[in-house]
Motif scaffolding. Structure first.
Motif, PDB file in Angstrom:
ATOM      1  N   ALA A 190      -9.321  11.575  -3.306  1.00 32.26           N
ATOM      2  CA  ALA A 190      -8.325  12.256  -3.934  1.00 32.26           C
ATOM      3  C   ALA A 190      -8.715  12.404  -5.405  1.00 32.26           C
ATOM      4  O   ALA A 190      -8.358  13.485  -5.944  1.00 32.26           O
ATOM      5  CB  ALA A 190      -7.127  11.363  -3.999  1.00 32.26           C
ATOM      6  N   VAL A 191      -9.631  11.461  -6.000  1.00 33.30           N
ATOM      7  CA  VAL A 191      -9.819  11.664  -7.543  1.00 33.30           C
ATOM      8  C   VAL A 191     -11.169  12.824  -7.255  1.00 33.30           C
ATOM      9  O   VAL A 191     -11.027  13.719  -8.274  1.00 33.30           O
ATOM     10  CB  VAL A 191     -10.497  10.440  -7.819  1.00 33.30           C
ATOM     11  N   ASN A 192     -12.114  12.771  -6.469  1.00 32.42           N
ATOM     12  CA  ASN A 192     -12.903  14.025  -6.236  1.00 32.42           C
ATOM     13  C   ASN A 192     -12.175  15.192  -6.162  1.00 32.42           C
ATOM     14  O   ASN A 192     -12.607  16.195  -6.904  1.00 32.42           O
ATOM     15  CB  ASN A 192     -13.944  13.615  -5.157  1.00 32.42           C
ATOM     16  N   LEU A 193     -11.251  15.680  -5.417  1.00 30.49           N
ATOM     17  CA  LEU A 193     -10.575  16.529  -5.311  1.00 30.49           C
ATOM     18  C   LEU A 193      -9.855  17.222  -6.427  1.00 30.49           C
ATOM     19  O   LEU A 193     -10.044  18.299  -7.065  1.00 30.49           O
ATOM     20  CB  LEU A 193      -9.164  16.625  -4.331  1.00 30.49           C
ATOM     21  N   LEU A 194      -9.423  16.129  -7.225  1.00 27.72           N
ATOM     22  CA  LEU A 194      -8.833  16.482  -8.790  1.00 27.72           C
ATOM     23  C   LEU A 194     -10.175  16.817  -9.687  1.00 27.72           C
ATOM     24  O   LEU A 194      -9.926  17.949 -10.409  1.00 27.72           O
ATOM     25  CB  LEU A 194      -8.038  15.264  -9.291  1.00 27.72           C
ATOM     26  N   LEU A 195     -10.952  16.250  -9.631  1.00 29.18           N
ATOM     27  CA  LEU A 195     -12.268  16.495 -10.508  1.00 29.18           C
ATOM     28  C   LEU A 195     -12.778  18.062 -10.337  1.00 29.18           C
ATOM     29  O   LEU A 195     -13.199  18.505 -11.154  1.00 29.18           O
ATOM     30  CB  LEU A 195     -13.243  15.582 -10.381  1.00 29.18           C
ATOM     31  N   ILE A 196     -12.923  18.412  -8.949  1.00 29.80           N
ATOM     32  CA  ILE A 196     -13.425  19.694  -8.544  1.00 29.80           C
ATOM     33  C   ILE A 196     -12.376  20.628  -9.027  1.00 29.80           C
ATOM     34  O   ILE A 196     -12.720  21.638  -9.281  1.00 29.80           O
ATOM     35  CB  ILE A 196     -13.855  19.710  -6.998  1.00 29.80           C
ATOM     36  N   ALA A 197     -11.148  20.474  -8.641  1.00 30.68           N
ATOM     37  CA  ALA A 197     -10.265  21.315  -8.986  1.00 30.68           C
ATOM     38  C   ALA A 197     -10.167  21.557 -10.624  1.00 30.68           C
ATOM     39  O   ALA A 197     -10.225  22.843 -10.961  1.00 30.68           O
ATOM     40  CB  ALA A 197      -8.794  21.023  -8.704  1.00 30.68           C
ATOM     41  N   PHE A 198     -10.047  20.674 -11.500  1.00 31.76           N
ATOM     42  CA  PHE A 198     -10.130  20.926 -12.864  1.00 31.76           C
ATOM     43  C   PHE A 198     -11.491  21.467 -13.245  1.00 31.76           C
ATOM     44  O   PHE A 198     -11.372  22.035 -14.219  1.00 31.76           O
ATOM     45  CB  PHE A 198     -10.083  19.588 -13.670  1.00 31.76           C
TER      46      PHE A 198
END
Length: 114
Positions: A55-63
């Motif tokens: 979930a954290v990886n998804l946010l980092l990639i999106a940002f």
């Protein structure tokens, strides 16, 4: 028949609103927290921790995609390396626990106390 036009992936990602990524990653993180707090099986607890990391990886990639800054993707690489190390150490600990008490139930770990 019209030929299929190639699609640039970052453009497709930027067409999706950032709020959707926030909602999906928050839902994944909450599911992971619920899994860690409610389950008694060590393997499912490790899977829940992996879900929170993803979930954290998804946010980092999106940002990273929205700001056109590759530093978020570098952090994702390091998080994935840490997650791989965590899985290998966690599975080794699970094997040793199973050899000692013949179960991987977290509630039975009090038998390992002196």
């Amino acid at each position: 028949m019209q030929p299929i036009q190639p699609v640039n992936i970052p453009e497709v990602i930027q067409q999706i609103p950032l709020n959707y990524y926030l909602i999906i990653s928050t839902a994944l993180f909450v599911i992971g927290i619920i899994g860690v707090l409610t389950r008694r099986n060590v393997i499912i607890i490790l899977m829940s921790i992996e879900l929170m990391l993803n979930a954290v990886n998804l946010l980092l990639i999106a940002f990273s995609s929205y700001r056109a800054d590759p530093s978020g993707q570098v952090f994702v690489f390091f998080i994935m390396a840490v997650a791989a190390a965590e899985v290998s150490v966690g599975l080794a600990i699970i094997v040793m626990i199973y050899r000692n008490i013949r179960s991987i139930d977290v509630g039975l770990l009090n038998k390992l106390k002196w």
